[in-house]
Design a protein around this motif. Structure first.
Motif, PDB file in Angstrom:
ATOM      1  N   GLN A  77       0.819  -1.208   0.000  1.00 20.78           N
ATOM      2  CA  GLN A  77       0.000   0.000   0.000  1.00 20.78           C
ATOM      3  C   GLN A  77       0.857   1.265   0.000  1.00 20.78           C
ATOM      4  O   GLN A  77       0.333   2.372   0.032  1.00 20.78           O
ATOM      5  CB  GLN A  77      -0.930   0.005   1.214  1.00 20.78           C
ATOM      6  N   ARG A  78       2.167   1.072  -0.018  1.00 22.29           N
ATOM      7  CA  ARG A  78       3.147   2.164  -0.043  1.00 22.29           C
ATOM      8  C   ARG A  78       3.058   3.068   1.189  1.00 22.29           C
ATOM      9  O   ARG A  78       3.376   4.244   1.128  1.00 22.29           O
ATOM     10  CB  ARG A  78       3.034   2.952  -1.346  1.00 22.29           C
ATOM     11  N   ILE A  79       2.654   2.479   2.315  1.00 19.92           N
ATOM     12  CA  ILE A  79       2.617   3.211   3.573  1.00 19.92           C
ATOM     13  C   ILE A  79       3.995   3.138   4.233  1.00 19.92           C
ATOM     14  O   ILE A  79       4.443   4.098   4.849  1.00 19.92           O
ATOM     15  CB  ILE A  79       1.544   2.636   4.529  1.00 19.92           C
ATOM     16  N   ILE A  80       4.655   1.978   4.099  1.00 20.79           N
ATOM     17  CA  ILE A  80       6.005   1.811   4.641  1.00 20.79           C
ATOM     18  C   ILE A  80       6.922   1.323   3.529  1.00 20.79           C
ATOM     19  O   ILE A  80       6.464   0.891   2.474  1.00 20.79           O
ATOM     20  CB  ILE A  80       6.053   0.832   5.844  1.00 20.79           C
ATOM     21  N   GLU A  81       8.220   1.399   3.803  1.00 18.16           N
ATOM     22  CA  GLU A  81       9.212   0.803   2.907  1.00 18.16           C
ATOM     23  C   GLU A  81      10.267   0.138   3.755  1.00 18.16           C
ATOM     24  O   GLU A  81      10.545   0.568   4.883  1.00 18.16           O
ATOM     25  CB  GLU A  81       9.820   1.829   1.967  1.00 18.16           C
ATOM     26  N   THR A  82      10.831  -0.942   3.225  1.00 15.26           N
ATOM     27  CA  THR A  82      11.872  -1.671   3.926  1.00 15.26           C
ATOM     28  C   THR A  82      13.167  -1.509   3.158  1.00 15.26           C
ATOM     29  O   THR A  82      13.210  -1.694   1.947  1.00 15.26           O
ATOM     30  CB  THR A  82      11.501  -3.154   4.068  1.00 15.26           C
ATOM     31  N   ASN A  83      14.207  -1.136   3.889  1.00 17.27           N
ATOM     32  CA  ASN A  83      15.523  -0.919   3.286  1.00 17.27           C
ATOM     33  C   ASN A  83      16.515  -1.928   3.841  1.00 17.27           C
ATOM     34  O   ASN A  83      17.396  -1.592   4.626  1.00 17.27           O
ATOM     35  CB  ASN A  83      16.020   0.503   3.559  1.00 17.27           C
ATOM     36  N   GLY A  84      16.321  -3.191   3.471  1.00 15.94           N
ATOM     37  CA  GLY A  84      17.247  -4.241   3.882  1.00 15.94           C
ATOM     38  C   GLY A  84      17.540  -4.248   5.364  1.00 15.94           C
ATOM     39  O   GLY A  84      16.636  -4.254   6.189  1.00 15.94           O
ATOM     40  N   ARG A  85      18.810  -4.201   5.680  1.00 18.63           N
ATOM     41  CA  ARG A  85      19.238  -4.274   7.081  1.00 18.63           C
ATOM     42  C   ARG A  85      18.955  -3.004   7.871  1.00 18.63           C
ATOM     43  O   ARG A  85      19.017  -3.006   9.092  1.00 18.63           O
ATOM     44  CB  ARG A  85      20.726  -4.592   7.141  1.00 18.63           C
ATOM     45  N   LEU A  86      18.635  -1.915   7.178  1.00 22.60           N
ATOM     46  CA  LEU A  86      18.325  -0.669   7.877  1.00 22.60           C
ATOM     47  C   LEU A  86      16.967  -0.733   8.558  1.00 22.60           C
ATOM     48  O   LEU A  86      16.710  -0.009   9.512  1.00 22.60           O
ATOM     49  CB  LEU A  86      18.365   0.516   6.911  1.00 22.60           C
ATOM     50  N   GLY A  87      16.068  -1.575   8.036  1.00 25.30           N
ATOM     51  CA  GLY A  87      14.764  -1.750   8.652  1.00 25.30           C
ATOM     52  C   GLY A  87      13.635  -1.180   7.831  1.00 25.30           C
ATOM     53  O   GLY A  87      13.791  -0.813   6.671  1.00 25.30           O
ATOM     54  N   SER A  88      12.470  -1.095   8.488  1.00 29.09           N
ATOM     55  CA  SER A  88      11.254  -0.606   7.844  1.00 29.09           C
ATOM     56  C   SER A  88      10.908   0.769   8.378  1.00 29.09           C
ATOM     57  O   SER A  88      11.010   1.021   9.579  1.00 29.09           O
ATOM     58  CB  SER A  88      10.092  -1.565   8.112  1.00 29.09           C
ATOM     59  N   PHE A  89      10.482   1.644   7.481  1.00 32.75           N
ATOM     60  CA  PHE A  89      10.214   3.034   7.813  1.00 32.75           C
ATOM     61  C   PHE A  89       8.875   3.462   7.225  1.00 32.75           C
ATOM     62  O   PHE A  89       8.454   2.952   6.188  1.00 32.75           O
ATOM     63  CB  PHE A  89      11.296   3.944   7.222  1.00 32.75           C
ATOM     64  N   VAL A  90       8.242   4.431   7.881  1.00 31.85           N
ATOM     65  CA  VAL A  90       7.038   5.024   7.319  1.00 31.85           C
ATOM     66  C   VAL A  90       7.462   5.755   6.060  1.00 31.85           C
ATOM     67  O   VAL A  90       8.414   6.538   6.063  1.00 31.85           O
ATOM     68  CB  VAL A  90       6.375   5.997   8.325  1.00 31.85           C
ATOM     69  N   ARG A  91       6.781   5.478   4.983  1.00 31.83           N
ATOM     70  CA  ARG A  91       7.131   6.055   3.687  1.00 31.83           C
ATOM     71  C   ARG A  91       6.538   7.441   3.515  1.00 31.83           C
ATOM     72  O   ARG A  91       7.223   8.384   3.191  1.00 31.83           O
ATOM     73  CB  ARG A  91       6.637   5.136   2.574  1.00 31.83           C
ATOM     74  N   ALA A  92       5.237   7.549   3.679  1.00 31.43           N
ATOM     75  CA  ALA A  92       4.565   8.826   3.454  1.00 31.43           C
ATOM     76  C   ALA A  92       3.261   8.827   4.228  1.00 31.43           C
ATOM     77  O   ALA A  92       2.764   7.789   4.621  1.00 31.43           O
ATOM     78  CB  ALA A  92       4.279   9.013   1.968  1.00 31.43           C
ATOM     79  N   SER A  93       2.731   9.980   4.419  1.00 32.70           N
ATOM     80  CA  SER A  93       1.466  10.063   5.134  1.00 32.70           C
ATOM     81  C   SER A  93       0.346   9.491   4.282  1.00 32.70           C
ATOM     82  O   SER A  93       0.438   9.438   3.061  1.00 32.70           O
ATOM     83  CB  SER A  93       1.152  11.513   5.494  1.00 32.70           C
ATOM     84  N   VAL A  94      -0.716   9.052   4.924  1.00 31.27           N
ATOM     85  CA  VAL A  94      -1.867   8.523   4.210  1.00 31.27           C
ATOM     86  C   VAL A  94      -2.453   9.604   3.307  1.00 31.27           C
ATOM     87  O   VAL A  94      -2.905   9.331   2.198  1.00 31.27           O
ATOM     88  CB  VAL A  94      -2.923   7.979   5.199  1.00 31.27           C
TER      89      VAL A  94
END
Length: 129
Positions: A70-87
């Motif tokens: 849903q493109r709410i979060i993104e995962t960057n490998g070993r760096l982890g998962s982050f909130v991508r953008a606001s709803v």
């Protein structure tokens, strides 16, 4: 993506008819929607989140996967998962894309029903990839 803070999940209601992975997704989406979870905020690892709320790793991984789709979060490998953008940003992008599609469909002479069939076919094809 640079982290702007961290996030911890609240408890899960195991008596609820709402599946646990949906409860996790809802927590993230609701906090993004209210502005208490900002773009760049780091989510806990799947293992940490599973341990902290008493769920299986697979359940948390499913929630994260659907949030990524849903493109709410993104995962960057070993760096982890982050909130991508606001709803709201996501909604704005989807609305803009829909408006562009409708303009193109109308220019091709398609009506609403026919245009919707093309969208459904495109989704089906993408999901089979």
């Amino acid at each position: 993506m640079k982290s702007t803070g961290s996030f911890e999940f609240e408890g899960i209601n195991h008596q609820s008819s709402v599946p646990p992975f949906e409860q996790l997704k809802s927590q993230v989406i609701e906090r993004v929607r209210t502005g208490s979870l900002l773009s760049g905020t780091k989510l806990p690892t799947v293992r940490h989140a599973a341990s902290s709320v008493g769920l299986s790793v697979n359940t948390v991984a499913r929630a994260y996967k659907e949030l990524e789709e849903q493109r709410i979060i993104e995962t960057n490998g070993r760096l982890g998962s982050f909130v991508r953008a606001s709803v709201d940003e996501f909604a704005d992008r989807m609305r803009d894309a829909a408006e562009r599609y409708v303009e193109e469909a109308l220019a091709c002479g398609a009506d609403e029903k026919r245009a919707a069939l093309y969208v459904e076919a495109a989704f089906s094809a993408k999901l089979r990839e």
